[in-house]
Each structure stands twice: as structure tokens, then as C-alpha cells.
Write an enzyme that holds these catalytic residues in place. Sequence first.
Site, PDB file in Angstrom:
ATOM      1  N   ARG A 178      -1.708  -8.893   2.589  1.00 45.71           N
ATOM      2  CA  ARG A 178      -0.974  -7.824   2.053  1.00 45.71           C
ATOM      3  C   ARG A 178      -1.493  -6.401   2.772  1.00 45.71           C
ATOM      4  NH1 ARG A 178      -2.232  -6.479  -3.712  1.00 45.71           N
ATOM      5  NH2 ARG A 178      -3.352  -4.636  -2.615  1.00 45.71           N
ATOM      6  N   HIS A 211      -0.438  -2.723  -3.493  1.00 46.67           N
ATOM      7  CA  HIS A 211       0.558  -3.742  -4.561  1.00 46.67           C
ATOM      8  C   HIS A 211       1.842  -3.193  -4.310  1.00 46.67           C
ATOM      9  CE1 HIS A 211       1.740  -6.103  -7.502  1.00 46.67           C
ATOM     10  NE2 HIS A 211       2.050  -4.839  -8.343  1.00 46.67           N
ATOM     11  N   TYR A 226     -10.707  -1.100  -4.104  1.00 43.35           N
ATOM     12  CA  TYR A 226     -11.137  -2.445  -4.358  1.00 43.35           C
ATOM     13  C   TYR A 226     -11.380  -3.041  -3.107  1.00 43.35           C
ATOM     14  CZ  TYR A 226      -6.134  -3.046  -4.363  1.00 43.35           C
ATOM     15  OH  TYR A 226      -4.864  -2.910  -4.207  1.00 43.35           O
TER      16      TYR A 226
END
Lengths: 334, 377
Positions: free
Chosen positions: B273, B277, B286
Site C-alpha cells: 500500500r 490507509h 508508523y
Amino acid sequence: MSESATNAATVKTMPLVRAINAGLRQAMIDNDKVLLMGEDIGDLGGVFRATEGLKAEFGPERVLDTPLAESGIVGTAIGLAMAGYRPVCEIQFDGFVYPAFDQITSQLAKLTNRYEGTMSFPVVIRIPYGGHIGAVEHHQESPEAYFAHTSGLRVVSPSTANDAYWMMQEAIASNDPVIFFEPKSKYWHKGEVDLAASSIDLHASRVIRSGSDVTLVGHGAMVHVLLEAAALAQSEGISCEVIDVRSLSPIDYDPIVNSARRTGRVVVAQEAPSHVSVGSEIAATITERAFYNLEAPVLRVSGFNVPFPPAKLEGLYLPDADRILEAVDRAMAY
Amino acid sequence: MNPQLDNDIPVVQFLNEAGEYAPSPAAERFAATIEALSLEELQQFYRSMVEIREIDNQATRLQRQGQLALWPPSLGQEAAQVGSIHAARKQDHVFPSYREHAIVRERGVDIMNVIRQMRGLTHGGWDPASGDGGITNIYTLVLGSQTLHATGYAMGVKFDGKTGTGNPERDEAVMVYYGDGSSSQGDVHEAMVFAASYQAPVVFFMQNNHWAISVPVSTQSPVPIIGRAPGYGIEGIRADGNDVLASYAVAKYALDQARSGAGPKAVEAITYRMGAHTTSDDPTKYRTSEEEQSWAQRDPIQRMRNYLQSRGVSEEFFTQVETDAAEIADEIRIRTTELGELAAEAMFTSVYSEPHPLVAAEKQWLADYEASLEGSE
């Protein structure tokens, strides 16, 4: 297909669970897309024998013994509905429905709306519910409120064999998802079933005993307790009208409100706990619509707001005729 | 520890990261499938990937401009989606999750329907039968839920006798998409249990994009997730999801096996990805830019471009694709700004398939209430 016979031959006496069996069978005869699925419903015929004989008659591709997974049962039923089937799921006991709660409320209830009318989801979920069978935990619950509170679902509960026979077929014929609550303590209670025709709509409420002093309102097994209480009240000179709600979503309020306006006093009874219950919704609505005709507040008689107790205490937990009469006396005292 | 580097489960790969045709050992048995592709089909793979990336980038910009409430980017996952969906036949039924924008588009559903959903105008957006490429389900936002729906649908296909007849032109299969994060959900487990029990013709296509919002795939599983499939009795295959040829070959094998009556199949497409998100997410919190850069070296579009160049495809083609894609993205922008409002009545429409007194009463109440406000101005 229909029975062709005299009136006498089309009325048969049978237990409520056999009426469910007969209703399922007739629905499966009428439409070959009707398919049953659930745990133990095939070879065993269901732990309550509700589906007895149906796998032998219709075969394993119309009566499915599923793997042991409630979310899986409802989720695959949704997919089968998308493929043009009319699935009738059995959740083995009321307390087992919760693993399927997300598929029922996040999916099934909302799919018609999400698809904006391009698809319908004619899934019926049969749930034996309620107490009075002396069972262990999770086998005697009354979770109606969770589902009645969820828009997109229709929620019904027959109290008699005749209603079980016809409401089952009407629920299966409905293009909407229907949660079908079966009062298990009344499964072997016999009643006359008119096999020729239904006289009443799936969602209609019904006055089953006329009276003039107090209106008693309930559904499922509680209807029988209300009738018992009404007979006892009669011997004390109090005339009770009894209404079987039959459908918890939508609720047919007109007969209930009309009765409340005539008697001025209402007692709503349920096995479910009172806090945030269907009984509370009925009480609030009657108060709104019949306020000026009421002589007393609408009273509720319910299970206590504690987890359903070990079976040795079920008689104390569940409202009986005496608890109904206690509320009747309070209503009459206003 | 990175379970995705575990070589105990081999990965099907045709194009290496440089875009050279170098089939991995696991890919050999699918080589004929790739050799059967024409150069035009290969060019179409590239075009489809470039176009959806441009649309996807445009949608992210539109969200930043306040035109959309949210956008979940498919950035980086173009090959996994374009390759796999090309393997689906018109009679197959496809169930996406909510990031499969290339799937939707390739199946002929207007991508503006997804835009409308992310703008807050609909929870669905299209009739699944409206795509001329075949039935394509609407997005499902509850993670993994669609794996059960797809399995049930596949059970219905089997009960109808519409699969396993030996005619691949007519036999139906179902493909359901979900991610590595969703694979932890109980519904995915139950779907595989049911699929295996009924030998339903369903392909479980998992895009392992390495992140479930901020949670790395190693938290979902310390071993490759595809390793679970044989535990259900389901054959699992692992593909380099950034190789459009591998994604195509593996999906085709899985679908054709399923439609032939061989039962359910599972695919793990290893991808990344590249974006957040959703537009509400901040990956800097993160993960490292080093990690993102390392995956940029494995970009699916650049890889395919390199391969096509090695096949002699002209620069004019690549330039034309870029021009066309920019035009398509601009059209998306214009059409988004022209989207209308949602009428209040929509709230009460299609709550049920049949008339419902409470819904009707409240719809009337709101109409009367709104009218009374207008009268009092």
C-alpha cells in the site's frame, strides 16, 4: 397448490412446532428457491424437530446441515439470496444468535438500503426463544429488542400453531429480511390450524379476548400467560382485553391504541428484561396516542434486568399470571 | 522478522523488479498462460494500470480540496488488481472490498460511482449488474464480510448447476477480494470453512499490502498467511502482486480450477500500500520512508513499462497513455465538481423492499417539518 377439501378437512389440530414444519414444507413446495440451512436441521430434523422429514423429502441441496458457525450461516445465506435463493436459516437457540449479530445488523438489515433498490434480500432467520424449558445458560433468552431496534429488519413472533403455519409462509414470501422468533416453550402446545387460508396480515396485531376494564398486551409465549391472567381476573370481576402483538417490527398499533382508548388501562407483559425493551416502546407509543383516554400509566411486567438465571429460578424470573394480576390491580387502583 | 520473505512457500513471478522476463520456478507451470497473451493485451495491462493510478491520484487531490470526504488509495496495488481481474470471465461474479478501484473500472462500472460514495452521496453506488464486464458487487466496508457473501453466492452457483460442467465459456466462478488485515477476521475463517465444506467455486484473492492502517502484517501472522489455506483443504498460491503477469496467471489458474469443479482456491498477492490507509491517515507515524522507497523500487507500472520497452513498444505509446490518463483524470475532476446534492427523501428510500408504515410515517413527518420551517421565514 392447495388443499381441495371441505372446511372440516382443512382444519387440523397440531402442535406449534409441527405447524412450523408444515409451513416450511408448504413454502418449499410453492417455490423451489426456498432453501433451509442451519446446524443439525437435516438428518436430525433440528434439535426441536422443527425441520423433521424435510431433508428426506427435498434433498441435501435444499436442506443444508451447515458447519457450526452462526456468522457463516447468515453470511452465506446473504450470498445465496444474491444468487436468487430464498434462504431460511435456523439459529439453534436464542443465545447463539450473537455471533451472527454483525452479519444480521451490519449486513442483512442494511443491504436493501445499500443497494438502493437494485436487489432484495428475502432471508428468514428462525430463532427459538424464551424460557420455561429448564435449560442451561444461553438457551432461554429474549433478544427481540436488538433486532426490533434495527431498521431494515422485520421481526415477528407467532403465539399459536395457526399463526406459526401462516406467518412462516408469509415471512418466506416477504422480500425483506425477517427475524422469526418461535416461542419454544409452546412448541408442543396444540392448536387448530386452518390449512385453507390465512385471515390476517403478517404484521397485524390481534385482539384475542374482548374485555372492558384493562388491556393486556404481549407476544409469543406471554400471550398464553395473559389469557390465563385474564381468566383469573374475570373471576375477580375484572374484564381484561388481550392483544397478541404478533409483529414487533413493524408494530400494528391501531388495535392496541383503540383498545387502550376504550379501557383506559394497559399492562404490557414480556419475558424480556424491561430496560430498553419492546414493551417500553409499546408503552411509550400508547401513552402518546391515547393519553387523554388513559386512567392509569401504561404498566410493564417484564423479566428482571439481570442475566437469565439458572433454571431453578426461571419460575421466579419469568412473569406469571400472578405478576400480571399484580399489575392489573395497580392499574385498577388509579 | 518479515514473514513475507519466507521462501518455504514459493512465489509466482514472471517479471522481476527490473521488468525482465524471468519466470520463477513456481511460475513455470503457468508460462503457457502468459505466452498466450498478445502484445496488445500486455499494452492494455499497462494502460489500465496507468489510468487507474491517475484516477486514484486525482481522487486523493479531490479529497484534499474538500470535494470528497475520504479516499482510500489503491496506489501501488494496480498490478494485483488489473492482472487478476483480467482473468475473470464475464460470467464470473466479483466481490471487492473497498480499495479495488481498478477492479470496478475494468469490469465496466463507472468509477464515478465510487467517487459518489466517498463524497457521501451513497453507501452503495451501483447496480452490480451494470458493469458490461460482468456482475461486480458494490464495496463492503466491514472487513472480511464479503468473503461470506461471495461463498454463499458460489454455493448458489453450484446448486444451480452453473459450474463444473466442463464448459469454461459458461461455467461460473466467484472471486472475492480482501486484505491481509481482514484475513484475521472470523468471517474470513468461516467463509473458508463453508467454501471447503460445500466445495464452492470461489477464489479467495488476498492482497497482502503489508499494512492494516498502522499495523504491519507480521502482527496478523508470524508466518505467510497463504499457509492457512491447505489447513482448510483449499489450494493456496502465492504471487508477486506487483507483477501484473503473475497476478493474471495465478488468478486465471484459480478461477478456471474453481469453475471446473475443483473447489475453492486461495491466492496471496504480495504487494504494498504505497499510499496511506485513507486520506485521514498519516503513515509517517508508523512506517519509514526507507521502507516506502524500497517498495517504490518494485513499482508495478515501471516494471511493466520496462518490459514493454524490451518488447519494442514505442515511446509514442507510453506518451499517448500518459496523455490519455491525464485526460481521464481531469474528466473525473470535472464530473466530481458537477455532482448534485442528496435529497432528504433518499434516507427513507429502499429501507425495505416492501412498504413499511414507520418509514412512511417518518418520511412524511420530515417533509412536513421541513415545509413548516420554510413557511416561517
